[in-house]
Design a protein around this motif. Structure first.
Motif, mmCIF file in Angstrom:
data_model
loop_
_atom_site.group_PDB
_atom_site.id
_atom_site.type_symbol
_atom_site.label_atom_id
_atom_site.label_comp_id
_atom_site.label_asym_id
_atom_site.label_seq_id
_atom_site.Cartn_x
_atom_site.Cartn_y
_atom_site.Cartn_z
ATOM 1 N N PHE A 1 -7.889 -4.277 3.122
ATOM 2 C CA PHE A 1 -7.674 -2.975 3.755
ATOM 3 C C PHE A 1 -6.192 -2.607 3.709
ATOM 4 N N SER A 2 -5.332 -3.553 4.052
ATOM 5 C CA SER A 2 -3.893 -3.265 4.075
ATOM 6 C C SER A 2 -3.348 -2.986 2.673
ATOM 7 N N LYS A 3 -3.931 -3.626 1.643
ATOM 8 C CA LYS A 3 -3.515 -3.328 0.266
ATOM 9 C C LYS A 3 -3.928 -1.905 -0.113
ATOM 10 N N GLY A 4 -5.053 -1.435 0.412
ATOM 11 C CA GLY A 4 -5.462 -0.044 0.199
ATOM 12 C C GLY A 4 -4.453 0.916 0.794
ATOM 13 N N LEU A 5 -3.950 0.585 1.975
ATOM 14 C CA LEU A 5 -2.935 1.428 2.610
ATOM 15 C C LEU A 5 -1.627 1.397 1.823
ATOM 16 N N GLU A 6 -1.298 0.239 1.256
ATOM 17 C CA GLU A 6 -0.103 0.150 0.402
ATOM 18 C C GLU A 6 -0.255 1.049 -0.827
ATOM 19 N N LEU A 7 -1.447 1.041 -1.414
ATOM 20 C CA LEU A 7 -1.710 1.912 -2.559
ATOM 21 C C LEU A 7 -1.540 3.373 -2.150
ATOM 22 N N PHE B 1 -3.646 17.015 -13.593
ATOM 23 C CA PHE B 1 -3.531 16.023 -14.651
ATOM 24 C C PHE B 1 -2.150 15.359 -14.640
ATOM 25 N N ILE B 2 -1.126 16.130 -14.312
ATOM 26 C CA ILE B 2 0.221 15.562 -14.181
ATOM 27 C C ILE B 2 0.225 14.520 -13.066
ATOM 28 N N LEU B 3 -0.335 14.879 -11.912
ATOM 29 C CA LEU B 3 -0.370 13.945 -10.786
ATOM 30 C C LEU B 3 -1.202 12.709 -11.125
ATOM 31 N N ALA B 4 -2.347 12.897 -11.762
ATOM 32 C CA ALA B 4 -3.193 11.758 -12.151
ATOM 33 C C ALA B 4 -2.431 10.826 -13.093
ATOM 34 N N ALA B 5 -1.714 11.379 -14.062
ATOM 35 C CA ALA B 5 -0.952 10.558 -15.003
ATOM 36 C C ALA B 5 0.124 9.760 -14.277
ATOM 37 N N LYS B 6 0.781 10.385 -13.317
ATOM 38 C CA LYS B 6 1.847 9.694 -12.584
ATOM 39 C C LYS B 6 1.274 8.627 -11.651
ATOM 40 N N ILE B 7 0.108 8.868 -11.070
ATOM 41 C CA ILE B 7 -0.552 7.847 -10.248
ATOM 42 C C ILE B 7 -0.958 6.670 -11.138
ATOM 43 N N SER B 8 -1.491 6.972 -12.320
ATOM 44 C CA SER B 8 -1.910 5.914 -13.246
ATOM 45 C C SER B 8 -0.740 5.051 -13.700
ATOM 46 N N ALA B 9 0.460 5.614 -13.721
ATOM 47 C CA ALA B 9 1.643 4.881 -14.172
ATOM 48 C C ALA B 9 2.201 3.942 -13.091
ATOM 49 N N LEU B 10 1.697 4.053 -11.861
ATOM 50 C CA LEU B 10 2.172 3.183 -10.784
ATOM 51 C C LEU B 10 1.810 1.724 -11.066
ATOM 52 N N GLN B 11 2.669 0.825 -10.663
ATOM 53 C CA GLN B 11 2.409 -0.612 -10.807
ATOM 54 C C GLN B 11 1.614 -1.074 -9.589
ATOM 55 N N VAL B 12 0.297 -1.163 -9.724
ATOM 56 C CA VAL B 12 -0.564 -1.485 -8.581
ATOM 57 C C VAL B 12 -1.380 -2.761 -8.783
ATOM 58 N N ASP B 13 -1.170 -3.462 -9.894
ATOM 59 C CA ASP B 13 -1.989 -4.649 -10.187
ATOM 60 C C ASP B 13 -1.981 -5.671 -9.052
ATOM 61 N N SER B 14 -0.858 -5.826 -8.374
ATOM 62 C CA SER B 14 -0.772 -6.820 -7.294
ATOM 63 C C SER B 14 -1.626 -6.433 -6.082
ATOM 64 N N LEU B 15 -2.061 -5.178 -6.011
ATOM 65 C CA LEU B 15 -2.877 -4.706 -4.890
ATOM 66 C C LEU B 15 -4.371 -4.798 -5.181
ATOM 67 N N LEU B 16 -4.720 -4.941 -6.456
ATOM 68 C CA LEU B 16 -6.124 -4.840 -6.870
ATOM 69 C C LEU B 16 -6.806 -6.196 -6.910
ATOM 70 N N ARG B 17 -8.106 -6.157 -6.629
ATOM 71 C CA ARG B 17 -8.929 -7.373 -6.769
ATOM 72 C C ARG B 17 -9.040 -7.697 -8.242
ATOM 73 N N LYS B 18 -9.012 -8.966 -8.534
ATOM 74 C CA LYS B 18 -9.187 -9.412 -9.915
ATOM 75 C C LYS B 18 -10.665 -9.320 -10.257
ATOM 76 N N LYS B 19 -10.943 -8.868 -11.475
ATOM 77 C CA LYS B 19 -12.329 -8.812 -11.916
ATOM 78 C C LYS B 19 -12.822 -10.235 -12.172
#
Length: 126
Positions: free
Chosen positions: A57-63, A105-123
């Motif tokens: 939950f807290s990683k979601g808030l960080e995102l 689309f500009i905002l989506a591209a900039k969100i996609s460029a964020l470094q968020v791997d450390s917040l995400l669950r590993k598949k």
């Protein structure tokens, strides 16, 4: 002719008289520039949507905080959803015109460029 990278563009003010919702065809032409995002129609409103599974939950808030910083810098704000304890969903659309604009689309591209791997669950391989 190559298209300009959306991450280098800046959102225009949404109260501009020239801003109008784009057609579905125009949206589909821009969609390949924002991998991971999907077109969604809710009623007559087209939106961009993307989902992530975060570690907690807290990683979601960080995102959300990272997304908020981008949104504030662009003056364009998405709808943020944290469902359950680890399901993040973001909807982007231009509320003032009731549909999609290049800003989305500009905002989506900039969100996609964020470094968020450390917040995400590993598949996991099932």
């Amino acid at each position: 002719m190559a298209m300009e990278d959306l991450t280098t563009k800046k959102c225009v003010p949404c109260n501009s008289k020239e801003i109008e919702p784009m057609t579905e065809q125009s949206a589909n032409e821009l969609l390949p520039q924002v991998p991971g995002w999907n077109l969604l129609s809710e009623g007559a409103i087209m939106k961009l949507q993307r989902s992530w599974k975060v570690k907690s939950f807290s990683k979601g808030l960080e995102l959300f905080q990272l997304v908020a910083e981008v949104a504030e810098a662009e003056g364009h704000h998405p709808d943020l959803h944290l469902v359950g304890w680890n399901n993040v969903k973001i909807d982007i659309w231009t509320h003032s015109v009731g549909g999609l604009t290049e800003n989305d689309f500009i905002l989506a591209a900039k969100i996609s460029a964020l470094q968020v791997d450390s917040l995400l669950r590993k598949k996991t391989n099932a």
